[in-house]
Design a protein around this motif. Structure first.
Motif, PDB file in Angstrom:
ATOM      1  N   PRO A  90      -2.212  -6.276   2.208  1.00  0.00           N
ATOM      2  CA  PRO A  90      -2.559  -6.595   1.080  1.00  0.00           C
ATOM      3  C   PRO A  90      -2.065  -8.005   1.578  1.00  0.00           C
TER       4      PRO A  90
ATOM      5  N   TYR B   4      -7.533  -7.306   1.555  1.00  0.00           N
ATOM      6  CA  TYR B   4      -7.083  -6.569   1.746  1.00  0.00           C
ATOM      7  C   TYR B   4      -8.577  -5.916   3.091  1.00  0.00           C
TER       8      TYR B   4
ATOM      9  N   SER C  98       0.674  -1.360   0.441  1.00  0.00           N
ATOM     10  CA  SER C  98       0.182  -0.345  -0.052  1.00  0.00           C
ATOM     11  C   SER C  98       1.210   1.078   0.205  1.00  0.00           C
TER      12      SER C  98
ATOM     13  N   GLU D  55      -7.062   1.960   0.763  1.00  0.00           N
ATOM     14  CA  GLU D  55      -6.655   0.460   0.610  1.00  0.00           C
ATOM     15  C   GLU D  55      -5.451  -0.140   1.617  1.00  0.00           C
TER      16      GLU D  55
ATOM     17  N   LEU E 257      -3.608   0.495  -3.317  1.00  0.00           N
ATOM     18  CA  LEU E 257      -2.690  -0.900  -3.613  1.00  0.00           C
ATOM     19  C   LEU E 257      -2.083  -0.858  -4.372  1.00  0.00           C
TER      20      LEU E 257
END
Length: 614
Positions: free
Chosen positions: A156, A166, A114, A153, A127
Motif C-alpha cells: 500500500p 496497492y 500487508s 493485496e 491490507l
C-alpha cells in the motif's frame, strides 16, 4: 469527552510535526547524487535482507520490511526516545503473524501494511492499518481483502487525501495490477483498477505515490525495458488523469530486477532496494533523469547500466541506447577525460522526437560557476578513414533532427594529412542542429581540423563556441534540396571566438535566406569569410569584432580563392584594435578558467563572446 480528548491529541501531534526538527538520518553524511548504503548497522543489518522503508513525518519513528524466505516476512520498528534511537525490533502486530511493506500516511496518523494476520493460508496477505492514538498504536484493522481466495493485496501507498494505491496480486495468473480506494475515517470505498495508458494489461507491482498524488512510481515487467522488471513513473495531467508511464531509464534500472522506490517525508532523498539492502541518494526531478545515460571513459564500463553510479565507458555504447526505440533515453552526459572515437559516432535515434531533442553534453557545463577546463570532456578521433572519399574522417555524424551538442572539446586530428570534421551533418533532410559552448582546438601541421562544424541543410546553430587554429570553423554548405534556386534557412553563427583559422573564419557554400552572423570575434585568420563563387547572397555581419585577418572576403572557385570587395552588409562592426587571448603562461599552475578567451585588454572583451553565457 472522548472525542474532545481525541481532537486535542491530534492537534498536539500536528503541532509537533510542524515544529519538530526533520528526520536526523542517523547523523549520516548526505549521499549527494551517489547511491549510498543507508543506516548500516541500524537499518541495513548484516545478514538480513531489508526493503520498504517508511519514516514518520515527525521523524522519530520508522518501520521497514525484513525478509526471511517467503512468506515468512516481518516488519521491524525503530523509535527515537529522549533524543536516542533504540534498536530495530519486530513490530508488535507481526510477532505471531507475517507482515510486509509498511507505509505511513502523509500525516503520520496511520501505518498501512500487508499481512496474513488471522489467516490459515500463510500466503494469504491482505491490507491492514493501525492508528496512532494518545495511548500508542491501535490493533490492526483490515481495510482491503478481495473475496477471491487466490487474490492477495500488497504494497500500500497513501496520498494525503486518503487514496490508497496497492498491488492486487492474482496468485493463479502470477500477475499483479495496481488498484486504489479511498480510506476515510470509518469508511472505505470499493477498490477500482487504475487506468495507466499502455500498461493496463501488464504485470505491475510495488507502487509508490507522492503525498500530493502528483506522480506514481511502480515496478513493471513490460517488455522492452532494461531488465525483467523496471521502474516506471507516471504523472497526472491537468484533468487529474494518469499519463502514460515512462521508463525511469538506466539511472534507476539495470539488467537486474528493480524493486520498489520510496521517498523521505521531506522529499529530499530517494530510497532504493538493491542487493537485499536499503540505499539512498539525493532526490531529483524524474523529468531530468528518465531520458539520460552517463559516460565516463575512466571509471565506466560498457557492461554497466549507464546510470550516474554505473556509467558506460564509451560514447558508442551510450548512443546504442539512444538509438533504440525500446527506452526513453535521449540525453548523454559525458564525464571529464579523453573520449576516443575508433569510428564515426552516428548521432541518431529510432524514437519519434516531436519537440524533444537528442543531447550530447558535458556532465558539468561552462555555465556552472565551478566549471574549469579540466572538466571539459575531450573528444579525440583515431579513425584513419570513415568516409567514402579518401583520407576523410568524421567524429560526430549527425543523422537525426533536433540534436544538441553542448560543452565538449574537440581536439585536432593526429594525422595532419587527413581531412577531419569533428561534427558533420551530411543528411540535408534533417534539420535543427545546435552546437553550443563547445571548443575546437587544432594546429594545422600537427593536429588539424579541416572544418569544425560542416553542415548541409537548415536550422544549424553554432553559439558560444571557441575555434582556435582550425582550418575552417563552420561551413554552411548545401541547401535541403538540390534545386539550384534553393535557399538555406534558419542558420546561425553567434557569440563565438574564431582565432587563427588557416583558411576561413566562416564559409557559406550555397545561398542563404537569413543567416544570422552576430556578436562574434574573428581575428588572425587567413580569410574572414569565404563563399562559393556562384553564391550571390549578401550576408549581414552584425555587432562583431573583425580584426587582423589577411583577407576580409573571398570567393572559392575553380581557380582557388579570389579576394573580392563588397558582398557583406556590416552593421556595428569593429575593425580596429587587437585581439588578445588568455593563454597558459605556467604549466605548473592550473589552466585559467578563461583559457582561449579574450583578456580584459582585448578588443571585443565586452561582447561576452566565448563559452560563457553570462
Amino acid at each position: 469527552m472522548k472525542n474532545h480528548a481525541f481532537s486535542i491529541f491530534w492537534l498536539l501531534v500536528f503541532s509537533s510535526q510542524i515544529c519538530a526538527a526533520s528526520f536526523d538520518y542517523f547523523d549520516q553524511k548526505p549521499p549527494g547524487k551517489e547511491l549510498k548504503l543507508f543506516g548500516p548497522g541500524i537499518v541495513s543489518l548484516e545478514g538480513l535482507p531489508e526493503k520498504s522503508l517508511t519514516i514518520s513525518p515527525s521523524g522519530d519513528e520508522l518501520f521497514f520490511k525484513c525478509s526471511p524466505p517467503w512468506p515468512k516476512s516481518k516488519i521491524l520498528h525503530l523509535k527515537k526516545e529522549n533524543g536516542k534511537w533504540g534498536k530495530a525490533e519486530t513490530a508488535f502486530f507481526c510477532e505471531e503473524f507475517n507482515a510486509t511493506e509498511p507505509a505511513f500516511s502523509p500525516d503520520g496518523r496511520f501505518l498501512y501494511f500487508s499481512a496474513n494476520i488471522g489467516r490459515e493460508n500463510e500466503e494469504d496477505y491482505c491490507l491492514f492499518r493501525i492508528e496512532k492514538t494518545s495511548e500508542g498504536w491501535s490493533e490492526p484493522e483490515v481495510i482491503g481483502d478481495d473475496p477471491d481466495p487466490n487474490v492477495f493485496e500488497f504494497h500500500p501507498t497513501v496520498c494525503r487525501d486518503g487514496t490508497v494505491i496497492y498491488c492486487r496480486w492474482d496468485h493463479t495468473a502470477q500477475k499483479g495490477g495496481l488498484w486504489f480506494f479511498k480510506a476515510g475515517q470509518g469508511s472505505i470505498s470499493d477498490p477500482v483498477m487504475m487506468d495507466l495508458p499502455g500498461f493496463n494489461d501488464e504485470n505491475n507491482t510495488d507502487p509508490f505515490v507522492d503525498p500530493e498524488g502528483r506522480f506514481l512510481v511502480f515496478e513493471s515487467r513490460k517488455p522492452g525495458g532494461y531488465g525483467k522488471a523496471d521502474l516506471y513513473v507516471s504523472h497526472r495531467d491537468e484533468a487529474g488523469n494518469w499519463k502514460r508511464p515512462v521508463n525511469l531509464g538506466p539511472s534507476f534500472n539495470s539488467a537486474r530486477n528493480e524493486q520498489s522506490f520510496d521517498l523521505s517525508p521531506d522529499c529530499k532523498y530517494m530510497f532504493f532496494y538493491k542487493k537485499k539492502e536499503i540505499y539512498w541518494r539525493e532526490f531529483s526531478k524524474f523529468e531530468s533523469l528518465t531520458d539520460t545515460v552517463f559516460v565516463d571513459g575512466v571509471e565506466g564500463s560498457d557492461s554497466g547500466s549507464g546510470s550516474l553510479v554505473s556509467p558506460f565507458k564509451t560514447l558508442e555504447r551510450a548512443m546504442n541506447v539512444v538509438r533504440s526505440d525500446k527506452n526513453d533515453v535521449l540525453r548523454v552526459k559525458v564525464a571529464p577525460g579523453i573520449h576516443v572515437l575508433d569510428d564515426a559516432l552516428r548521432v541518431e535515434t529510432e524514437k519519434p522526437l516531436g519537440d524533444r531533442r537528442v543531447v550530447l553534453e558535458s556532465l558539468i557545463n561552462p555555465d556552472d560557476a565551478n566549471w574549469t577546463l579540466d572538466q571539459m570532456p575531450v573528444i579525440l578521433s583515431v579513425a584513419t578513414q570513415n568516409l567514402p572519399k579518401k583520407n576523410r574522417a568524421v567524429g560526430f555524424l549527425i543523422e537525426s533532427e533536433n540534436v544538441t551538442i553542448r560543452g565538449l572539446r574537440f581536439s585536432g586530428y593526429a594525422y595532419p594529412n587527413r581531412i577531419y570534421f569533428p561534427v558533420a551533418k551530411w543528411n540535408r533532410e534533417v534539420s535543427d542542429l545546435v552546437v553550443e559552448q563547445c571548443m575546437f582546438t587544432a594546429e594545422r601541421n600537427s593536429s588539424s581540423i579541416q572544418v569544425g562544424v560542416l553542415a548541409h541543410g537548415d536550422k544549424v546553430k553554432v553559439d558560444h563556441c571557441v575555434f582556435y587554429g582550425a582550418n575552417n570553423t563552420v561551413v554552411f554548405f548545401k541547401p535541403e534540396k538540390d534545386d539550384v534556386d534553393g535557399l538555406k534557412e534558419g542558420n546561425q553563427f553567434s557569440n563565438s571566438i574564431i582565432y587563427g583559422a588557416s583558411e576561413s573564419g566562416v564559409w557559406t557554400g550555397w545561398p542563404d535566406k537569413d543567416l544570422l552572423f552576430e556578436n562574434n570575434v574573428v581575428s588572425n585568420c587567413e580569410r574572414f569569410w569565404v563563399k562559393n563563387h556562384d553564391n550571390p547572397t549578401e550576408y549581414v555581419v552584425r555587432g562583431s569584432v573583425i580584426v587582423d585577418n589577411k583577407v576580409h572576403l573571398a570567393e572559392s572557385g575553380p581557380n582557388g580563392y579570389v579576394e573580392i570587395f563588397g558582398g557583406l552588409i556590416e552593421e556595428q562592426v569593429q575593425k580596429d584594435g587587437e585581439v588578445e587571448l588568455r593563454l597558459i603562461d605556467n604549466i605548473f599552475k592550473p589552466v585559467p578558467r578563461d583559457f582561449l578567451h579574450l583578456t580584459p585588454e582585448s578588443a571585443g572583451h565586452a561582447s561576452g563572446s566565448g563559452l560563457f553565457r553570462d
